[in-house]
Design a protein around this motif. Structure first.
Motif, PDB file in Angstrom:
ATOM      1  N   ALA A   1      47.082  39.204  42.214  1.00  0.00           N
ATOM      2  CA  ALA A   1      47.024  40.550  41.635  1.00  0.00           C
ATOM      3  C   ALA A   1      46.611  40.486  40.169  1.00  0.00           C
ATOM      4  O   ALA A   1      45.819  41.309  39.699  1.00  0.00           O
ATOM      5  N   ALA A   2      47.134  39.497  39.445  1.00  0.00           N
ATOM      6  CA  ALA A   2      46.754  39.340  38.037  1.00  0.00           C
ATOM      7  C   ALA A   2      45.289  38.957  37.919  1.00  0.00           C
ATOM      8  O   ALA A   2      44.566  39.467  37.047  1.00  0.00           O
ATOM      9  N   ALA A   3      44.822  38.057  38.805  1.00  0.00           N
ATOM     10  CA  ALA A   3      43.411  37.659  38.775  1.00  0.00           C
ATOM     11  C   ALA A   3      42.508  38.851  39.061  1.00  0.00           C
ATOM     12  O   ALA A   3      41.475  39.036  38.405  1.00  0.00           O
ATOM     13  N   ASN A   4      42.904  39.674  40.032  1.00  0.00           N
ATOM     14  CA  ASN A   4      42.099  40.857  40.352  1.00  0.00           C
ATOM     15  C   ASN A   4      42.100  41.846  39.191  1.00  0.00           C
ATOM     16  O   ASN A   4      41.080  42.484  38.902  1.00  0.00           O
ATOM     17  N   TRP A   5      43.240  41.982  38.522  1.00  0.00           N
ATOM     18  CA  TRP A   5      43.330  42.890  37.360  1.00  0.00           C
ATOM     19  C   TRP A   5      42.408  42.418  36.243  1.00  0.00           C
ATOM     20  O   TRP A   5      41.700  43.227  35.631  1.00  0.00           O
ATOM     21  N   VAL A   6      42.401  41.120  35.982  1.00  0.00           N
ATOM     22  CA  VAL A   6      41.528  40.578  34.942  1.00  0.00           C
ATOM     23  C   VAL A   6      40.062  40.832  35.291  1.00  0.00           C
ATOM     24  O   VAL A   6      39.267  41.262  34.441  1.00  0.00           O
ATOM     25  N   THR A   7      39.700  40.578  36.533  1.00  0.00           N
ATOM     26  CA  THR A   7      38.310  40.800  36.955  1.00  0.00           C
ATOM     27  C   THR A   7      37.919  42.279  36.823  1.00  0.00           C
ATOM     28  O   THR A   7      36.798  42.603  36.416  1.00  0.00           O
ATOM     29  N   ALA A   8      38.879  43.156  37.113  1.00  0.00           N
ATOM     30  CA  ALA A   8      38.610  44.592  37.031  1.00  0.00           C
ATOM     31  C   ALA A   8      38.429  45.067  35.591  1.00  0.00           C
ATOM     32  O   ALA A   8      37.881  46.154  35.363  1.00  0.00           O
ATOM     33  N   LEU A   9      38.882  44.291  34.615  1.00  0.00           N
ATOM     34  CA  LEU A   9      38.697  44.657  33.211  1.00  0.00           C
ATOM     35  C   LEU A   9      37.238  44.553  32.783  1.00  0.00           C
ATOM     36  O   LEU A   9      36.809  45.246  31.847  1.00  0.00           O
ATOM     37  N   LYS A  10      36.467  43.684  33.408  1.00  0.00           N
ATOM     38  CA  LYS A  10      35.148  43.324  32.903  1.00  0.00           C
ATOM     39  C   LYS A  10      34.203  44.506  32.683  1.00  0.00           C
ATOM     40  O   LYS A  10      33.579  44.601  31.614  1.00  0.00           O
ATOM     41  N   PRO A  11      34.073  45.447  33.627  1.00  0.00           N
ATOM     42  CA  PRO A  11      33.084  46.513  33.415  1.00  0.00           C
ATOM     43  C   PRO A  11      33.383  47.413  32.214  1.00  0.00           C
ATOM     44  O   PRO A  11      32.461  48.027  31.665  1.00  0.00           O
ATOM     45  N   ASN A  12      34.656  47.488  31.812  1.00  0.00           N
ATOM     46  CA  ASN A  12      35.030  48.426  30.754  1.00  0.00           C
ATOM     47  C   ASN A  12      35.664  47.725  29.550  1.00  0.00           C
ATOM     48  O   ASN A  12      36.353  48.377  28.760  1.00  0.00           O
ATOM     49  N   ILE A  13      35.417  46.420  29.387  1.00  0.00           N
ATOM     50  CA  ILE A  13      36.114  45.686  28.338  1.00  0.00           C
ATOM     51  C   ILE A  13      35.749  46.193  26.950  1.00  0.00           C
ATOM     52  O   ILE A  13      36.600  46.293  26.062  1.00  0.00           O
ATOM     53  N   LEU A  14      34.492  46.523  26.714  1.00  0.00           N
ATOM     54  CA  LEU A  14      34.098  47.031  25.394  1.00  0.00           C
ATOM     55  C   LEU A  14      34.784  48.355  25.102  1.00  0.00           C
ATOM     56  O   LEU A  14      35.352  48.544  24.013  1.00  0.00           O
TER      57      LEU A  14
ATOM     58  N   GLY B   1      32.963  36.280  29.867  1.00  0.00           N
ATOM     59  CA  GLY B   1      33.128  34.846  30.102  1.00  0.00           C
ATOM     60  C   GLY B   1      34.576  34.414  29.993  1.00  0.00           C
ATOM     61  O   GLY B   1      35.071  33.624  30.820  1.00  0.00           O
ATOM     62  N   HIS B   2      35.274  34.911  28.983  1.00  0.00           N
ATOM     63  CA  HIS B   2      36.697  34.572  28.828  1.00  0.00           C
ATOM     64  C   HIS B   2      37.524  35.153  29.967  1.00  0.00           C
ATOM     65  O   HIS B   2      38.480  34.506  30.454  1.00  0.00           O
ATOM     66  N   LEU B   3      37.202  36.352  30.388  1.00  0.00           N
ATOM     67  CA  LEU B   3      37.934  36.944  31.503  1.00  0.00           C
ATOM     68  C   LEU B   3      37.687  36.174  32.796  1.00  0.00           C
ATOM     69  O   LEU B   3      38.608  36.013  33.630  1.00  0.00           O
ATOM     70  N   ASP B   4      36.466  35.665  32.989  1.00  0.00           N
ATOM     71  CA  ASP B   4      36.177  34.826  34.154  1.00  0.00           C
ATOM     72  C   ASP B   4      37.034  33.563  34.139  1.00  0.00           C
ATOM     73  O   ASP B   4      37.532  33.117  35.184  1.00  0.00           O
ATOM     74  N   ILE B   5      37.164  32.951  32.954  1.00  0.00           N
ATOM     75  CA  ILE B   5      38.012  31.764  32.826  1.00  0.00           C
ATOM     76  C   ILE B   5      39.438  32.096  33.234  1.00  0.00           C
ATOM     77  O   ILE B   5      40.082  31.375  34.010  1.00  0.00           O
ATOM     78  N   ALA B   6      39.965  33.211  32.696  1.00  0.00           N
ATOM     79  CA  ALA B   6      41.343  33.601  32.999  1.00  0.00           C
ATOM     80  C   ALA B   6      41.534  33.852  34.486  1.00  0.00           C
ATOM     81  O   ALA B   6      42.508  33.383  35.096  1.00  0.00           O
ATOM     82  N   ALA B   7      40.602  34.584  35.100  1.00  0.00           N
ATOM     83  CA  ALA B   7      40.734  34.897  36.521  1.00  0.00           C
ATOM     84  C   ALA B   7      40.680  33.636  37.368  1.00  0.00           C
ATOM     85  O   ALA B   7      41.458  33.477  38.336  1.00  0.00           O
ATOM     86  N   SER B   8      39.787  32.701  37.023  1.00  0.00           N
ATOM     87  CA  SER B   8      39.665  31.479  37.827  1.00  0.00           C
ATOM     88  C   SER B   8      40.902  30.601  37.676  1.00  0.00           C
ATOM     89  O   SER B   8      41.322  29.948  38.645  1.00  0.00           O
ATOM     90  N   VAL B   9      41.508  30.557  36.482  1.00  0.00           N
ATOM     91  CA  VAL B   9      42.755  29.792  36.305  1.00  0.00           C
ATOM     92  C   VAL B   9      43.864  30.407  37.147  1.00  0.00           C
ATOM     93  O   VAL B   9      44.611  29.695  37.830  1.00  0.00           O
ATOM     94  N   LEU B  10      43.985  31.722  37.111  1.00  0.00           N
ATOM     95  CA  LEU B  10      45.023  32.391  37.901  1.00  0.00           C
ATOM     96  C   LEU B  10      44.830  32.127  39.395  1.00  0.00           C
ATOM     97  O   LEU B  10      45.791  31.894  40.136  1.00  0.00           O
ATOM     98  N   GLN B  11      43.593  32.147  39.857  1.00  0.00           N
ATOM     99  CA  GLN B  11      43.317  31.880  41.270  1.00  0.00           C
ATOM    100  C   GLN B  11      43.615  30.438  41.630  1.00  0.00           C
ATOM    101  O   GLN B  11      44.190  30.146  42.687  1.00  0.00           O
ATOM    102  N   LYS B  12      43.248  29.502  40.749  1.00  0.00           N
ATOM    103  CA  LYS B  12      43.460  28.088  41.030  1.00  0.00           C
ATOM    104  C   LYS B  12      44.932  27.736  41.092  1.00  0.00           C
ATOM    105  O   LYS B  12      45.354  26.918  41.925  1.00  0.00           O
ATOM    106  N   LEU B  13      45.731  28.362  40.227  1.00  0.00           N
ATOM    107  CA  LEU B  13      47.158  28.055  40.207  1.00  0.00           C
ATOM    108  C   LEU B  13      47.877  28.638  41.416  1.00  0.00           C
ATOM    109  O   LEU B  13      48.927  28.149  41.813  1.00  0.00           O
ATOM    110  N   GLY B  14      47.325  29.681  42.002  1.00  0.00           N
ATOM    111  CA  GLY B  14      47.902  30.264  43.206  1.00  0.00           C
ATOM    112  C   GLY B  14      49.069  31.192  42.914  1.00  0.00           C
ATOM    113  O   GLY B  14      49.824  30.993  41.954  1.00  0.00           O
ATOM    114  N   GLY B  15      49.235  32.209  43.752  1.00  0.00           N
ATOM    115  CA  GLY B  15      50.350  33.128  43.601  1.00  0.00           C
ATOM    116  C   GLY B  15      50.146  34.203  42.560  1.00  0.00           C
ATOM    117  O   GLY B  15      51.077  34.950  42.250  1.00  0.00           O
ATOM    118  N   HIS B  16      48.952  34.278  41.986  1.00  0.00           N
ATOM    119  CA  HIS B  16      48.689  35.245  40.915  1.00  0.00           C
ATOM    120  C   HIS B  16      47.463  36.093  41.238  1.00  0.00           C
ATOM    121  O   HIS B  16      46.717  36.478  40.335  1.00  0.00           O
TER     122      HIS B  16
END
Length: 466
Positions: free
Chosen positions: A267-280, A250-265
């Motif tokens: 790659a960072a948004a995609n990196w955050v989303t890619a963390l989700k399957p292996n975060i534990l 949930g926190h990673l979703d928040i981070a990714a959506s903020v990065l997407q909304k602000l624009g220009g980020h």
């Protein structure tokens, strides 16, 4: 257990924790009776808390502090001006009025207790209190003994006057450091170099003291005596891993959506989303044993967990480390990385992280040398270990910074714990609010983006800066 270490009136003692060789004991209570109606100054807040706090507990604290000649006349609970509700506890002031030698006196303490708002979080909050109470009862006195033996001043950790561990009614009563001039700093602003340098020194002293204790007890005995350090927010009960993953995703979703909304980020948004399957697995990897860096870690190095005192010229002169609900045995670098990312703004972190590591290393080395021990790693080794644990600090900051953006506004943007049904509903309630608040808060938005700027500079995220 027997009396607390010493009376709070010994305020001429410079160091938090007082003198002596770590012989401190914490008072425990048996929950014998609720508050009697004969206490004249029991306020509404006190009456609301009486199902948690017992008269016998208040009297136990007074006896430990004021002696058997102290006669309690009343007590009350004071809600602090700043938010007193934390996710894992309610924090208020406890004021005890009493007579000693017919002189009316009063003492103030900090009271932490289980919020007991929602059964969805009962097991989690119980684990947090169990860890912190165990820390104060068993580990803190031994750490003080180790550092006292080196002729160093005692650790800057609050004195614990009372603990009670009954599910739903867990209590910790600590000395009131505000009365000794310690105060919070604005947690929405990053620390400057002077404040951060003091934190580095104190974390180093705590870490080094735990190494001395482990050398004296041996690794196996250390693990056996302090098994509470093994319990974390992803293993404290059956199903905890699933809840941890849901919360982190949930926190990673928040981070990714903020990065997407602000624009220009992107790659960072995609990196955050890619963390989700292996975060534990990532967090478990970052916190696993890694000799020779393993120490007692605070593991929650956010700004609100440090208090500071100032001299007559308003220069910061001392720090106290609070809140050991998340403490664990892990690489010391997780405390360093979480502090650097959660407590420092990007420019301060980038310009000074080598300076801070050197301050830490020198303070750490002084304690071990005074005990006749060999320093187990070099400054270069420390710098390399910090780099390996940067992800822990970055992920903690991804959680913390949006929460800072949401608190303290005219309309409280943080969802109320009373309304939470479970982790999933909690996330649904707060995601939109945290996202909106972070996008609107310029300074914290910049601090948030600086997390990813650093990860790009280090090559962890492959992207050009926008």
């Amino acid at each position: 257990m027997a009396e607390a270490q010493q009376a709070l009136e010994e305020e001429e003692e410079e160091e938090v924790g007082g003198g002596g060789g770590g012989g401190e004991k914490v008072v425990e209570d048996s929950f014998s009776a609720p508050l009697g109606s004969d206490l004249q100054e029991s306020t509404l807040d006190a009456r609301e808390t009486k199902s948690i706090l017992m008269e016998s507990q208040v009297r136990a604290v007074l006896e430990a502090e004021g002696g058997k000649g102290a006669v309690m006349t009343s007590w009350n609970v004071i809600r602090q001006k700043e938010s007193s509700l934390h996710f894992g506890s309610i924090v208020v002031k406890l004021k005890i009025h009493f007579l000693k030698n017919n002189e009316p006196l009063e003492k103030t303490y900090v009271l932490k207790h289980n919020p007991n708002f929602n059964p969805a979080f009962t097991a989690y909050v119980t684990m947090l209190f169990n860890k912190e109470i165990s820390f104060y009862k068993t580990l803190r006195p031994l750490l003080h003994r180790e550092i006292s033996a080196t002729s160093h001043t005692q650790l800057s950790i609050p004195r614990c006057m009372f603990t009670a561990l009954k599910e739903g009614r867990e209590i910790i009563i600590l000395e009131d450091l505000n009365s000794r001039g310690f105060q919070n700093i604005d947690r929405k602003k990053g620390m400057d170099v002077a404040h951060a340098s003091l934190v580095m020194e104190e974390l180093a002293r705590i870490h080094a003291s735990s190494i001395l204790l482990k050398k004296r007890l041996g690794p196996d005995e250390m693990r056996s005596q302090f098994d509470f350090l093994k319990r974390t927010w992803w293993n404290y009960m059956e199903g905890a891993e699933e809840m941890f993953i849901i919360n982190m995703e949930g926190h990673l979703d928040i981070a990714a959506s903020v990065l997407q909304k602000l624009g220009g980020h992107e790659a960072a948004a995609n990196w955050v989303t890619a963390l989700k399957p292996n975060i534990l697995q990532m967090i478990q990897g970052q916190t696993k044993d890694n000799p020779p860096f393993d120490v007692l870690c605070h593991a929650d190095c956010t700004i609100s967990n440090f208090l500071f005192r100032y001299n007559g010229d308003q220069e910061v002169s001392k720090v106290v480390v609070l809140d050991f609900q998340m403490c664990l045995h892990a690489s010391l670098a997780i405390d360093l990385s979480s502090f650097f990312f959660c407590c420092l703004e990007g420019p301060i972190r980038r310009a000074n992280h080598k300076v801070f590591l050197d301050i830490y290393f020198q303070a750490f080395s002084r304690v071990l040398r005074a005990a006749g021990q060999v320093i187990p790693f070099s400054l270069n080794d420390l710098a390399e270990e910090y780099k390996k644990k940067i992800l822990y600090g970055a992920i903690m900051a991804i959680l913390v910074v949006p929460l800072l953006a949401a608190e303290g506004g005219e309309d409280d943007e943080a969802p109320s714990l009373e309304t939470i049904v479970d982790d999933k509903s909690f996330l649904v309630q707060r995601q939109d609010k945290l996202r909106k608040c972070l996008c609107l808060n310029g300074p914290l938005r910049t601090r948030f983006l600086d997390i990813f700027r650093d990860l790009i500079d280090l090559g962890i995220i492959q992207n050009q800066l926008p």
